[in-house]
Motif scaffolding. Structure first.
Motif, PDB file in Angstrom:
ATOM      1  N   ILE A  63       5.893   6.086  -3.529  1.00  0.00           N
ATOM      2  CA  ILE A  63       6.167   4.765  -2.947  1.00  0.00           C
ATOM      3  C   ILE A  63       5.665   3.648  -3.863  1.00  0.00           C
ATOM      4  O   ILE A  63       6.308   2.594  -3.996  1.00  0.00           O
ATOM      5  N   ASN A  64       4.520   3.855  -4.498  1.00  0.00           N
ATOM      6  CA  ASN A  64       3.995   2.831  -5.409  1.00  0.00           C
ATOM      7  C   ASN A  64       4.976   2.557  -6.544  1.00  0.00           C
ATOM      8  O   ASN A  64       5.169   1.403  -6.951  1.00  0.00           O
ATOM      9  N   GLU A  65       5.595   3.615  -7.053  1.00  0.00           N
ATOM     10  CA  GLU A  65       6.596   3.406  -8.106  1.00  0.00           C
ATOM     11  C   GLU A  65       7.834   2.725  -7.532  1.00  0.00           C
ATOM     12  O   GLU A  65       8.406   1.827  -8.164  1.00  0.00           O
ATOM     13  N   CYS A  66       8.240   3.137  -6.328  1.00  0.00           N
ATOM     14  CA  CYS A  66       9.410   2.519  -5.700  1.00  0.00           C
ATOM     15  C   CYS A  66       9.190   1.026  -5.479  1.00  0.00           C
ATOM     16  O   CYS A  66      10.121   0.219  -5.585  1.00  0.00           O
ATOM     17  N   SER A  67       7.959   0.653  -5.143  1.00  0.00           N
ATOM     18  CA  SER A  67       7.666  -0.754  -4.864  1.00  0.00           C
ATOM     19  C   SER A  67       7.883  -1.630  -6.091  1.00  0.00           C
ATOM     20  O   SER A  67       8.106  -2.836  -5.961  1.00  0.00           O
ATOM     21  N   GLU A  75      17.376   2.043   0.077  1.00  0.00           N
ATOM     22  CA  GLU A  75      16.759   2.756   1.195  1.00  0.00           C
ATOM     23  C   GLU A  75      15.841   3.853   0.692  1.00  0.00           C
ATOM     24  O   GLU A  75      16.072   4.423  -0.376  1.00  0.00           O
ATOM     25  N   VAL A  76      14.824   4.147   1.502  1.00  0.00           N
ATOM     26  CA  VAL A  76      13.986   5.333   1.306  1.00  0.00           C
ATOM     27  C   VAL A  76      14.155   6.197   2.556  1.00  0.00           C
ATOM     28  O   VAL A  76      13.941   5.720   3.670  1.00  0.00           O
ATOM     29  N   HIS A  77      14.573   7.435   2.354  1.00  0.00           N
ATOM     30  CA  HIS A  77      14.770   8.367   3.461  1.00  0.00           C
ATOM     31  C   HIS A  77      13.595   9.331   3.520  1.00  0.00           C
ATOM     32  O   HIS A  77      13.232   9.927   2.500  1.00  0.00           O
ATOM     33  N   LEU A  78      13.037   9.514   4.700  1.00  0.00           N
ATOM     34  CA  LEU A  78      11.880  10.392   4.861  1.00  0.00           C
ATOM     35  C   LEU A  78      12.287  11.671   5.582  1.00  0.00           C
ATOM     36  O   LEU A  78      11.817  11.972   6.681  1.00  0.00           O
ATOM     37  N   HIS A  79      13.186  12.405   4.974  1.00  0.00           N
ATOM     38  CA  HIS A  79      13.595  13.680   5.532  1.00  0.00           C
ATOM     39  C   HIS A  79      14.227  14.525   4.433  1.00  0.00           C
ATOM     40  O   HIS A  79      14.550  14.038   3.356  1.00  0.00           O
ATOM     41  N   GLY A  80      14.398  15.784   4.725  1.00  0.00           N
ATOM     42  CA  GLY A  80      15.049  16.705   3.802  1.00  0.00           C
ATOM     43  C   GLY A  80      15.590  17.859   4.601  1.00  0.00           C
ATOM     44  O   GLY A  80      16.379  17.668   5.518  1.00  0.00           O
ATOM     45  N   ILE A  94       5.406   5.906   6.994  1.00  0.00           N
ATOM     46  CA  ILE A  94       6.333   4.794   7.247  1.00  0.00           C
ATOM     47  C   ILE A  94       5.625   3.461   7.054  1.00  0.00           C
ATOM     48  O   ILE A  94       6.130   2.562   6.371  1.00  0.00           O
ATOM     49  N   ARG A  95       4.443   3.335   7.648  1.00  0.00           N
ATOM     50  CA  ARG A  95       3.694   2.077   7.526  1.00  0.00           C
ATOM     51  C   ARG A  95       3.369   1.760   6.077  1.00  0.00           C
ATOM     52  O   ARG A  95       3.449   0.591   5.657  1.00  0.00           O
ATOM     53  N   TYR A  96       3.002   2.793   5.313  1.00  0.00           N
ATOM     54  CA  TYR A  96       2.657   2.546   3.907  1.00  0.00           C
ATOM     55  C   TYR A  96       3.888   2.069   3.135  1.00  0.00           C
ATOM     56  O   TYR A  96       3.795   1.121   2.337  1.00  0.00           O
ATOM     57  N   ALA A  97       5.022   2.717   3.378  1.00  0.00           N
ATOM     58  CA  ALA A  97       6.243   2.314   2.676  1.00  0.00           C
ATOM     59  C   ALA A  97       6.612   0.868   3.010  1.00  0.00           C
ATOM     60  O   ALA A  97       6.971   0.086   2.114  1.00  0.00           O
ATOM     61  N   LYS A  98       6.499   0.501   4.264  1.00  0.00           N
ATOM     62  CA  LYS A  98       6.824  -0.872   4.653  1.00  0.00           C
ATOM     63  C   LYS A  98       5.823  -1.863   4.085  1.00  0.00           C
ATOM     64  O   LYS A  98       6.192  -2.983   3.701  1.00  0.00           O
ATOM     65  N   SER A  99       4.549  -1.459   3.995  1.00  0.00           N
ATOM     66  CA  SER A  99       3.529  -2.353   3.441  1.00  0.00           C
ATOM     67  C   SER A  99       3.764  -2.625   1.962  1.00  0.00           C
ATOM     68  O   SER A  99       3.280  -3.629   1.430  1.00  0.00           O
ATOM     69  N   GLY A 101       6.730  -3.091   0.703  1.00  0.00           N
ATOM     70  CA  GLY A 101       7.930  -3.896   0.540  1.00  0.00           C
ATOM     71  C   GLY A 101       9.239  -3.132   0.504  1.00  0.00           C
ATOM     72  O   GLY A 101      10.265  -3.696   0.105  1.00  0.00           O
ATOM     73  N   ILE A 102       9.231  -1.865   0.925  1.00  0.00           N
ATOM     74  CA  ILE A 102      10.479  -1.114   0.961  1.00  0.00           C
ATOM     75  C   ILE A 102      11.374  -1.694   2.051  1.00  0.00           C
ATOM     76  O   ILE A 102      10.975  -1.780   3.218  1.00  0.00           O
TER      77      ILE A 102
END
Length: 311
Positions: A63-67, A75-80, A94-99, A101-102
């Motif tokens: 997520i840090n790289e995505c940010s 989009e970031v999908h959290l499933h497989g 989820i909260r971390y990804a939103k924090s 800026g995703i």
């Protein structure tokens, strides 16, 4: 779980001809490949890789790289190949990804674990979109397809989620309810659409989707495989999406559920490094030239002969 949806036609020219090897637009992060069901449409009995959950440090690294590429990522999908709600860290993820800026965080679930407390936690987490896989409108049909789940529980959970979201006066997460027509449930299709259409809130972005059966490459035999047809199209997935398994390994797409076609790993490397690696360059070249016999998995894929998100 089903992870893909058709791309818009206007994007086809871009992906095929104008794509530049920068950074993927959609990031699929498999938080777990564990599941509490053995649905007919999935090939879980053929999965040989270990069952596990993505640890939080690895997730943060991704997520840090995505940010740093928020302008590119849609989009970031959290499933497989599993049930996301089995992951006790899903709300923190989820909260971390939103924090960071995703813009859009999304996942697919069978809703069997979506009790009231889970529903509230998801709404408060900032999740943007959720999809419910719900393939039968009678107990007999549903439980024949979703082996191991209970029809009444899943239906009540979805209804309750919609009610709680309304009570909270929240429009997030928007809801997709997915139907996959097959021999066992085709007679219930109209019932499905009529029933759920009365319950969803289209002002919140809710919708009902009809998807399609696919083979999971080498897992099922619902459709003729790519190698069995002359009219092969090129897949756009290697040009815009990266699939990261729970242990950090990268595969071309979620259909490669056993990881037979490794494209790299994110534990020690970055997404950008893997995305620009020679393995991805070769794969994209094969798809541009339709040299599918050069690949391990793509040559067997039934999706090379459909119009579902492919060229």
């Amino acid at each position: 779980m089903f992870a893909y949806f058709p791309i818009k036609i206007r994007n086809v020219f871009y992906y095929r001809f104008l794509w530049k090897a920068g950074f993927p637009e959609i990031i699929h992060i498999e938080n777990t490949n564990a599941c509490n069901a053995n649905c007919l449409i999935c090939a879980r009995e053929k999965m040989t890789r270990p069952i596990g959950f993505m640890d939080f440090p690895l997730f943060k690294k991704i997520i840090n790289e995505c940010s740093m590429h928020r302008g590119t990522i849609r989009e970031v999908h959290l499933h497989g190949y599993g049930e996301p709600l089995l992951d006790r860290m899903i709300f923190d993820k989820i909260r971390y990804a939103k924090s960071k800026g995703i813009k859009k965080v999304y996942f697919v679930t069978n809703a069997s674990l979506l009790k009231s407390d889970v529903a509230r936690a998801l709404i408060y987490s900032g999740l943007d979109r959720i999809k419910f896989s719900f393939y039968g409108m009678t107990k007999e049909t549903y439980e024949k397809i979703h082996i191991g789940l209970k029809f009444e529980e899943a239906e009540e959970n979805v209804r309750n989620f919609l009610t709680i979201r309304k009570q909270k006066k929240s429009r997030n997460p928007s809801v997709n309810i997915q139907f996959v027509p097959q021999n066992d449930n085709l007679r219930e299709k109209d019932i499905f659409f009529n029933k759920w259409d009365k319950l969803i809130d289209r002002k919140s972005g809710d919708c009902i989707e009809e998807f399609y059966l696919h083979n999971w490459i080498y897992g099922r035999d619902y459709n003729p495989k790519g190698k069995e047809t002359v009219d092969l199209r090129s897949c756009v997935i290697p040009f815009y999406l990266i699939q990261i398994l729970w242990n950090g390994d990268v595969v071309p797409c979620v259909f490669d559920f056993n990881g037979k076609m490794p494209m790299g790993e994110i534990r020690t490397k970055s997404i950008k490094e893997v995305w620009r690696d020679k393995r991805y360059k070769l794969l994209r070249g094969y798809h541009r030239r339709r040299k599918f016999d050069k690949t391990i998995s793509c040559y067997q894929c039934d999706q090379l002969k459909t119009k579902n998100g492919l060229l």
